[in-house]
Design a protein around this motif. Structure first.
Motif, PDB file in Angstrom:
ATOM      1  N   UNK A  35     -57.675  13.054  46.545  1.00 28.41           N
ATOM      2  CA  UNK A  35     -57.600  12.775  45.110  1.00 28.41           C
ATOM      3  C   UNK A  35     -57.355  11.307  44.779  1.00 28.41           C
ATOM      4  N   UNK A  36     -56.839  10.541  45.708  1.00 30.89           N
ATOM      5  CA  UNK A  36     -56.554   9.125  45.441  1.00 30.89           C
ATOM      6  C   UNK A  36     -57.785   8.235  45.520  1.00 30.89           C
ATOM      7  N   UNK A  37     -58.917   8.769  45.934  1.00 33.16           N
ATOM      8  CA  UNK A  37     -60.123   7.958  46.096  1.00 33.16           C
ATOM      9  C   UNK A  37     -61.104   8.231  44.972  1.00 33.16           C
ATOM     10  N   UNK A  38     -61.281   7.252  44.115  1.00 33.55           N
ATOM     11  CA  UNK A  38     -62.233   7.382  43.018  1.00 33.55           C
ATOM     12  C   UNK A  38     -61.805   6.538  41.842  1.00 33.55           C
ATOM     13  N   UNK A  39     -62.659   6.431  40.849  1.00 35.45           N
ATOM     14  CA  UNK A  39     -62.342   5.601  39.697  1.00 35.45           C
ATOM     15  C   UNK A  39     -61.139   6.150  38.938  1.00 35.45           C
ATOM     16  N   UNK A  40     -60.193   5.279  38.649  1.00 38.44           N
ATOM     17  CA  UNK A  40     -59.007   5.674  37.891  1.00 38.44           C
ATOM     18  C   UNK A  40     -58.033   6.528  38.664  1.00 38.44           C
ATOM     19  N   UNK A  41     -58.246   6.698  39.954  1.00 40.41           N
ATOM     20  CA  UNK A  41     -57.380   7.571  40.750  1.00 40.41           C
ATOM     21  C   UNK A  41     -56.334   6.747  41.472  1.00 40.41           C
ATOM     22  N   UNK A  42     -55.288   6.397  40.756  1.00 41.00           N
ATOM     23  CA  UNK A  42     -54.205   5.668  41.385  1.00 41.00           C
ATOM     24  C   UNK A  42     -52.903   6.081  40.736  1.00 41.00           C
ATOM     25  N   UNK A  43     -51.841   5.879  41.448  1.00 44.65           N
ATOM     26  CA  UNK A  43     -50.539   6.226  40.907  1.00 44.65           C
ATOM     27  C   UNK A  43     -50.432   7.693  40.564  1.00 44.65           C
ATOM     28  N   UNK A  44     -49.735   7.966  39.471  1.00 42.46           N
ATOM     29  CA  UNK A  44     -49.497   9.351  39.067  1.00 42.46           C
ATOM     30  C   UNK A  44     -50.784  10.089  38.733  1.00 42.46           C
ATOM     31  N   UNK A  45     -51.809   9.373  38.251  1.00 40.89           N
ATOM     32  CA  UNK A  45     -53.075  10.007  37.890  1.00 40.89           C
ATOM     33  C   UNK A  45     -53.708  10.707  39.085  1.00 40.89           C
ATOM     34  N   UNK A  46     -53.546  10.146  40.275  1.00 41.98           N
ATOM     35  CA  UNK A  46     -54.155  10.734  41.468  1.00 41.98           C
ATOM     36  C   UNK A  46     -53.579  12.116  41.747  1.00 41.98           C
ATOM     37  N   UNK A  47     -52.383  12.372  41.314  1.00 39.82           N
ATOM     38  CA  UNK A  47     -51.754  13.673  41.555  1.00 39.82           C
ATOM     39  C   UNK A  47     -52.131  14.701  40.495  1.00 39.82           C
ATOM     40  N   UNK A  48     -52.758  14.245  39.421  1.00 41.46           N
ATOM     41  CA  UNK A  48     -53.048  15.146  38.317  1.00 41.46           C
ATOM     42  C   UNK A  48     -54.444  15.732  38.321  1.00 41.46           C
ATOM     43  N   UNK A  50     -58.480  16.028  40.651  1.00 38.94           N
ATOM     44  CA  UNK A  50     -59.266  15.755  41.848  1.00 38.94           C
ATOM     45  C   UNK A  50     -60.110  14.508  41.631  1.00 38.94           C
ATOM     46  N   UNK A  51     -60.486  13.891  42.727  1.00 41.00           N
ATOM     47  CA  UNK A  51     -61.382  12.740  42.682  1.00 41.00           C
ATOM     48  C   UNK A  51     -62.754  13.174  42.180  1.00 41.00           C
ATOM     49  N   UNK A  52     -63.449  12.268  41.526  1.00 39.82           N
ATOM     50  CA  UNK A  52     -64.829  12.544  41.134  1.00 39.82           C
ATOM     51  C   UNK A  52     -65.730  12.630  42.363  1.00 39.82           C
ATOM     52  N   UNK A  53     -65.264  12.093  43.480  1.00 37.10           N
ATOM     53  CA  UNK A  53     -66.085  12.011  44.686  1.00 37.10           C
ATOM     54  C   UNK A  53     -65.843  13.142  45.682  1.00 37.10           C
ATOM     55  N   UNK A  54     -64.748  13.850  45.559  1.00 37.60           N
ATOM     56  CA  UNK A  54     -64.453  14.971  46.455  1.00 37.60           C
ATOM     57  C   UNK A  54     -63.790  16.049  45.605  1.00 37.60           C
ATOM     58  N   UNK A  55     -64.491  17.167  45.430  1.00 39.66           N
ATOM     59  CA  UNK A  55     -63.953  18.195  44.550  1.00 39.66           C
ATOM     60  C   UNK A  55     -64.274  19.594  45.091  1.00 39.66           C
ATOM     61  N   UNK A  66     -67.489  19.488  47.504  1.00 36.45           N
ATOM     62  CA  UNK A  66     -68.632  18.635  47.224  1.00 36.45           C
ATOM     63  C   UNK A  66     -68.187  17.186  47.404  1.00 36.45           C
ATOM     64  N   UNK A  67     -68.903  16.468  48.263  1.00 34.02           N
ATOM     65  CA  UNK A  67     -68.566  15.079  48.581  1.00 34.02           C
ATOM     66  C   UNK A  67     -69.691  14.178  48.095  1.00 34.02           C
ATOM     67  N   UNK A  68     -69.380  13.306  47.173  1.00 33.68           N
ATOM     68  CA  UNK A  68     -70.349  12.363  46.620  1.00 33.68           C
ATOM     69  C   UNK A  68     -70.514  11.213  47.616  1.00 33.68           C
ATOM     70  N   UNK A  69     -71.755  10.865  47.943  1.00 34.61           N
ATOM     71  CA  UNK A  69     -71.986   9.827  48.943  1.00 34.61           C
ATOM     72  C   UNK A  69     -71.485   8.453  48.507  1.00 34.61           C
ATOM     73  N   UNK A  70     -71.228   8.269  47.208  1.00 36.20           N
ATOM     74  CA  UNK A  70     -70.685   6.986  46.741  1.00 36.20           C
ATOM     75  C   UNK A  70     -69.300   6.716  47.310  1.00 36.20           C
ATOM     76  N   UNK A  71     -68.611   7.772  47.770  1.00 34.36           N
ATOM     77  CA  UNK A  71     -67.321   7.585  48.428  1.00 34.36           C
ATOM     78  C   UNK A  71     -67.475   6.685  49.648  1.00 34.36           C
TER      79      UNK A  71
END
Length: 126
Positions: A35-48, A50-55, A66-71
Motif C-alpha cells: 500500500x505504500x507504493x503509489x501516488x499519494x501513498x505515504x504516511x498515514x494515507x498508505x494505511x488507509x 490500497x495502492x493504485x498499482x497493487x490491489x 492486480x499489479x500495474x506494470x507502472x510499479x
C-alpha cells in the motif's frame, strides 16, 4: 484518439496445479504490504487504502491481486517482490489490462467531494 491502458499482471489465487491458494486472505495481505507504493501513498494515507498499482480483486470466485506494470518504473524492487511472491508460490499469472468503468473527471469529482466531507467533519470536531 483512443485511451490506452497500462499493462497489468493478474496474480490468481490458484496454483499451477489448480489448487486454491491459502490463506484465504492472501490477496488483502499482499496488497496491504504494497500500500505504500503509489501516488499519494505515504504516511498515514498508505494505511488507509490500497495502492493504485497493487490491489486485491475478485474475478468470479477467484481471489486475485492486480499489479500495474507502472510499479516497475516507480519502485522496481516492490514490483519484483510481488512478482516473486507469485512465482515462489506457484500462482497463475496472466497479463492484460483493466478497463475502468469511470472517467478521470468522475474520479476527481469524487475525490474532491470526499475531501470536502472530511474537512467538514474536522471543522465540526475542531
Amino acid at each position: 484518439m483512443a485511451d490506452t491502458f497500462p499493462r497489468e499482471f493478474f496474480i490468481q489465487g490458484v496454483t499451477n496445479e489448480g489448487k486454491t491458494f491459502r490463506p484465504s486472505d492472501w490477496s488483502e495481505r499482499l496488497s496491504g504490504v504494497m500500500s505504500a507504493f503509489g501516488p499519494g501513498a505515504s504516511g498515514a494515507n498508505a494505511k488507509l487504502k490500497y495502492s493504485l498499482y497493487v490491489r486485491p480483486e475478485m474475478f468470479g470466485n477467484v481471489k486475485c491481486v492486480v499489479v500495474d506494470e507502472r510499479l516497475r518504473d516507480i519502485e522496481p524492487m516492490a514490483f519484483d517482490f510481488v512478482m516473486n511472491f507469485a512465482r515462489d508460490n506457484n500462482l497463475l499469472v496472466t497479463e492484460g489490462c483493466s478497463i475502468p468503468d469511470h472517467t478521470e473527471e468522475a474520479e476527481a469529482a469524487a475525490a474532491a467531494k470526499a475531501k470536502a466531507a472530511a474537512q467538514a467533519r474536522m471543522a465540526r470536531l475542531g
